[in-house]
Scaffold this active site. Structure first.
Site: not given
Ligand code: ADQ
Length: 468
Positions: A155, A362
């Site tokens: 992730h 991110d």
């Protein structure tokens, strides 16, 4: 349909609450459909690890969780996961701590998860391991004899090779990924970095989606996570959202709201965001008293020192900027350290003329997508998005900026405030199409369908004709 076993650090038991995240809901749905099990840490601790599994069944979702010892939490969760891998994978080797105890604890706890999951696994099950807490788990399950189809999803970003080699025993860790059949990343960029590492450091080869090291070939794919767009649209129209929207608007008195919503984490670029906003206030006196930045940032990982530091830095920076620009009836930054239920959050997003989402790095960033999904189609706000968020690969109609540049941030805020309605609508529509098409269900099926297809289930053998 094969049964799905999801293994992740934290397990989110369905509780029907409005604050259940999109990932938890999507995984719960898949588990319900396949009558699967979700395995992981309970979040609780015990004096001495017993291996006792706590089973629960909530709303058709079975969960199996274990408690860990304090030392496990220190070394595995706060240590290797959050002081070593998280900063390193977000390109912050200046913050990464390398300690043998952390690595030892990480491996010990992964063995504990392998011991926990192992007796629950049946031969036709599909196993899906989530995230950086559990990279070696697949290998540990193979060591216990499980031949199942196994996938892994990361992730967070995959770092460039030149940074990853700073991790002691990096090749040992990465080689455990070859126990899986399919591994997934959010974007082509992270996938490319992974391939580069495999070619340079492991003598591997890449052929399309297939990556080979030694005799073992696996699939490595980019598969961007989405949100539950439909649910978020509905949340934005709920009573709670409408009431929140009303309250926020009333408090603003016709001022434009800029909103930031992030876990309090150094990867989210909050310090740089405050500095960019301060630059905007310096450059644009004509906007004084006309705008408010609401930064919503619930604290996270408070036991880790770098998180205490970022909190202290932001407290003083917000105070300094407010001290410099506030007036008796205007405070330029509202800095809020609390979480909100999802429907209220949707109302806050909808009140904001600008969504300011500026992480330094991110994996994806779901806030950017939630902001888009919550907008009023007739009067949508503008998303200002860091080009270093995975979401920038899909949301190309945002105003993309370099979050390290206060000038770029200042210019983008000015431009967003002046943007005519037809341009706002055009940009929003293009982003919303992407958010709706590649939503959380799309992501989950894209990954699990590929994993399921890696080894088709053997057709039942025809019975031998009986011989006289
Ligand atoms: P995170 O780093 O946690 O996730 P993000 O993707 O932005 O980051 O998700 C945060 C979630 O928390 C969002 O759903 C948001 O609504 C919620 N949230 C944040 N602040 C909140 C508040 N004050 N109140 C309520 N909810 C709040 C990691 C990776 C990301 C990746 C996700 C999913 O770091 O890059 O997108 O996993 O793969």
């Amino acid at each position: 349909m094969s049964r799905l076993i999801v293994i992740s650090n934290r397990v989110s038991r369905p509780n029907g609450a409005a604050n259940q995240g999109g990932l938890a809901v999507a995984l719960a749905q898949a588990l319900r459909e396949s009558r699967g099990i979700w395995v992981g840490w309970s979040g609780g601790t015990t004096d001495n690890f017993t291996g006792h599994i706590g089973f629960a069944d909530d709303d058709g979702v079975k969960t199996a969780t274990i408690d860990l010892e304090e030392q496990d939490v220190d070394e595995y969760y706060n240590g290797y996961a959050n002081k070593t891998l998280w900063p390193l994978f977000h390109y912050r080797i200046d913050l990464a701590e390398y300690a043998r105890d952390f690595e030892g604890g990480y491996n010990r706890v992964n063995q504990r998860f392998a011991d926990t999951a192992s007796p629950l696994i049946e031969p036709e099950d599909i196993i899906w391991v989530q995230d950086y807490h559990m990279i070696p788990l697949g290998q540990m399950l193979r060591d216990r004899g499980h031949q199942n189809r196994m996938g892994f999803f990361l992730h967070i970003p995959w770092p460039p090779t030149r940074l990853l080699v700073s991790l002691p025993h990096h090749t040992k860790l990465v080689s455990t990924l070859f126990a899986y059949d399919v591994i997934g990343f959010h974007t082509e960029e992270w996938l490319e970095s992974f391939r580069h590492y495999v070619e340079r450091e492991m003598g591997g080869t890449v052929d399309g989606d297939f990556v080979t090291v030694g005799g073992r070939t696996i699939q490595a794919v980019a598969c961007p996570i989405g949100i539950n767009a439909e649910e978020f649209k509905q949340a934005a129209a709920s009573d709670a959202a409408v009431e929140m929207h009303r309250q926020v608007r009333a408090s603003l008195q016709d001022r434009s709201l800029i909103v930031g919503v992030d876990r309090l984490d150094y990867s989210k670029g909050l310090e740089e965001r405050f500095n960019g906003y301060a630059r905007f206030l310096k450059d644009h006196a004509e906007h004084h008293r006309r705008v408010v930045l609401a930064q919503i940032a619930p604290p996270s990982r408070g036991e880790v020192e770098s998180y205490q530091q970022i909190r202290a830095t932001l407290d003083s920076l917000a105070g300094r900027i407010n001290g410099e620009y506030s007036d008796v009836d205007w405070t330029p930054i509202r800095y809020v350290n609390q979480g909100y239920p999802r429907d209220k959050l949707a109302g806050i997003y909808r009140s904001a003329r600008i969504g300011l989402v500026t992480p330094l790095r991110d994996g994806m960033n779901l806030v950017a997508k939630e902001y888009v999904a919550a907008q009023n189609p007739d009067d949508p706000g503008v998303l200002i998005l860091s080009r270093f968020a995975g979401a920038a690969m899909q949301l190309k109609d945002a105003l993309l900026i370099n979050p390290y540049s206060p000038e770029e941030m200042s210019d983008a805020i000015d431009r967003a405030l002046a943007m005519p309605l037809d341009e706002r609508k055009r940009r929003w529509r293009a982003m919303m199409d992407s958010v709706e098409q590649q939503d959380i269900s799309w992501w989950r099926s894209a990954f699990t369908d590929r994993l399921a297809a890696t080894r088709q289930e053997e057709p039942e053998a025809e019975p031998e004709p009986a011989t006289e």
